[in-house]
Write a protein that holds these residues in place. Structure first.
Motif, short mmCIF file in Angstrom:
data_model
loop_
_atom_site.label_atom_id
_atom_site.label_comp_id
_atom_site.label_asym_id
_atom_site.label_seq_id
_atom_site.Cartn_x
_atom_site.Cartn_y
_atom_site.Cartn_z
N PHE A 87 0.87 -1.17 0.00
CA PHE A 87 0.00 0.00 0.00
C PHE A 87 0.90 1.22 0.00
CE2 PHE A 87 -1.82 -3.39 2.68
CZ PHE A 87 -2.87 -3.77 1.85
N GLU A 88 0.76 2.05 -1.02
CA GLU A 88 1.55 3.28 -1.11
C GLU A 88 0.63 4.46 -0.87
OE1 GLU A 88 4.69 5.55 -4.05
OE2 GLU A 88 3.77 3.67 -4.71
N PHE A 89 0.98 5.27 0.11
CA PHE A 89 0.19 6.43 0.48
C PHE A 89 0.98 7.69 0.13
CE2 PHE A 89 -1.11 2.98 3.23
CZ PHE A 89 -2.49 3.06 3.20
N ILE A 90 0.28 8.65 -0.43
CA ILE A 90 0.91 9.92 -0.82
C ILE A 90 0.15 11.05 -0.16
CG2 ILE A 90 1.49 11.45 -2.76
CD1 ILE A 90 0.72 8.01 -3.77
N ASN A 91 0.88 11.94 0.51
CA ASN A 91 0.27 13.16 1.02
C ASN A 91 0.33 14.17 -0.12
OD1 ASN A 91 -0.14 15.78 2.16
ND2 ASN A 91 0.30 14.95 4.18
N ARG A 92 -0.82 14.51 -0.67
CA ARG A 92 -0.87 15.40 -1.84
C ARG A 92 -0.35 16.80 -1.52
NH1 ARG A 92 -6.77 13.99 -4.51
NH2 ARG A 92 -6.45 11.77 -4.58
N SER A 93 -0.47 17.24 -0.28
CA SER A 93 -0.03 18.59 0.10
C SER A 93 1.48 18.70 0.23
CB SER A 93 -0.67 19.02 1.43
OG SER A 93 -2.06 19.08 1.30
N THR A 94 2.10 17.64 0.77
CA THR A 94 3.55 17.70 1.03
C THR A 94 4.38 16.92 0.03
OG1 THR A 94 3.55 15.76 2.47
CG2 THR A 94 3.09 17.91 3.51
N GLY A 95 3.75 15.98 -0.68
CA GLY A 95 4.48 15.13 -1.61
C GLY A 95 5.16 13.94 -0.95
N ARG A 96 5.09 13.83 0.38
CA ARG A 96 5.71 12.71 1.08
C ARG A 96 4.96 11.41 0.76
NH1 ARG A 96 6.60 13.28 7.07
NH2 ARG A 96 8.21 11.75 6.68
N ARG A 97 5.73 10.32 0.72
CA ARG A 97 5.17 9.01 0.39
C ARG A 97 5.55 7.98 1.44
NH1 ARG A 97 4.11 7.81 -5.26
NH2 ARG A 97 4.03 9.78 -6.38
N LEU A 98 4.63 7.10 1.72
CA LEU A 98 4.87 5.98 2.62
C LEU A 98 4.42 4.72 1.91
CD1 LEU A 98 5.58 4.81 5.45
CD2 LEU A 98 3.15 5.10 6.01
N LYS A 99 5.34 3.78 1.77
CA LYS A 99 5.01 2.49 1.17
C LYS A 99 5.09 1.44 2.26
CE LYS A 99 6.54 1.58 -2.93
NZ LYS A 99 7.43 1.21 -4.06
N LEU A 100 4.01 0.69 2.42
CA LEU A 100 3.95 -0.40 3.38
C LEU A 100 3.78 -1.70 2.60
CD1 LEU A 100 1.54 1.28 5.94
CD2 LEU A 100 4.01 0.96 6.19
N ARG A 101 4.81 -2.54 2.64
CA ARG A 101 4.77 -3.83 1.95
C ARG A 101 4.55 -4.92 2.99
NH1 ARG A 101 9.50 -4.29 -1.56
NH2 ARG A 101 8.18 -3.05 -2.94
N LEU A 102 3.49 -5.69 2.80
CA LEU A 102 3.19 -6.78 3.73
C LEU A 102 4.31 -7.81 3.66
CD1 LEU A 102 0.84 -7.73 5.62
CD2 LEU A 102 0.12 -9.17 3.72
N LYS A 103 4.82 -8.20 4.80
CA LYS A 103 5.89 -9.20 4.82
C LYS A 103 5.34 -10.51 4.29
CE LYS A 103 8.90 -7.03 8.07
NZ LYS A 103 9.81 -7.21 9.19
#
Length: 140
Positions: A87-103
């Motif tokens: 699951f890749e999440f993007i904060n549209r305001s800041t451009g920061r991204r968090l990717k969570l890959r299930l082990k």
């Protein structure tokens, strides 16, 4: 943290039951909100990469409920994969991204617990496992 999104209990009522895949999505969305700190329900976007079949798609309801990334707002996109679940999440305001890959071992563990203890036991395991044992986390 902004107070939008549903509780896990409300999410289970919306979905119809509390299963492990719902909780996986819910925990991913909750983590995205903690890390990316959206200010409004429109700030987050999610790209979910998973096999497009039940039970994996149940995680989408968890994400929608915990983040307010919804199909209606077109803020969640689903890409079909053969096995990788992330699951890749993007904060549209800041451009920061968090990717969570299930082990990878989590799928087998969930299936084993489900066979032994049923849906509730598998969901409880996912609720209680440390995030670092559930997901590989990448922040950019």
């Amino acid at each position: 943290m902004v107070s939008f999104g549903l509780s896990l209990e409300e999410t289970a009522r919306l979905h119809g039951h509390k299963g492990p895949w719902l909780v996986i999505g819910y925990r991913a969305g909750t983590r995205a909100r903690e890390v990316l700190k959206p200010k409004t329900e429109h700030d987050l976007r999610c790209i979910a990469r998973l096999p497009k079949k039940i039970p994996y798609t149940c995680s989408l309801d968890g994400i929608q409920a915990s983040t307010s990334c919804t199909l209606g707002k077109l803020s969640i996109e689903v890409e079909d994969t053969d096995g990788v679940i992330e699951f890749e999440f993007i904060n549209r305001s800041t451009g920061r991204r968090l990717k969570l890959r299930l082990k990878s071992e989590i799928v087998d563990i969930v299936e084993e617990i489900y066979r032994r203890e049923g849906l509730g036991g598998a969901a409880k395991f996912i609720e209680e496992i440390e995030l670092c044992r559930l997901f590989e986390e990448y922040l950019s």
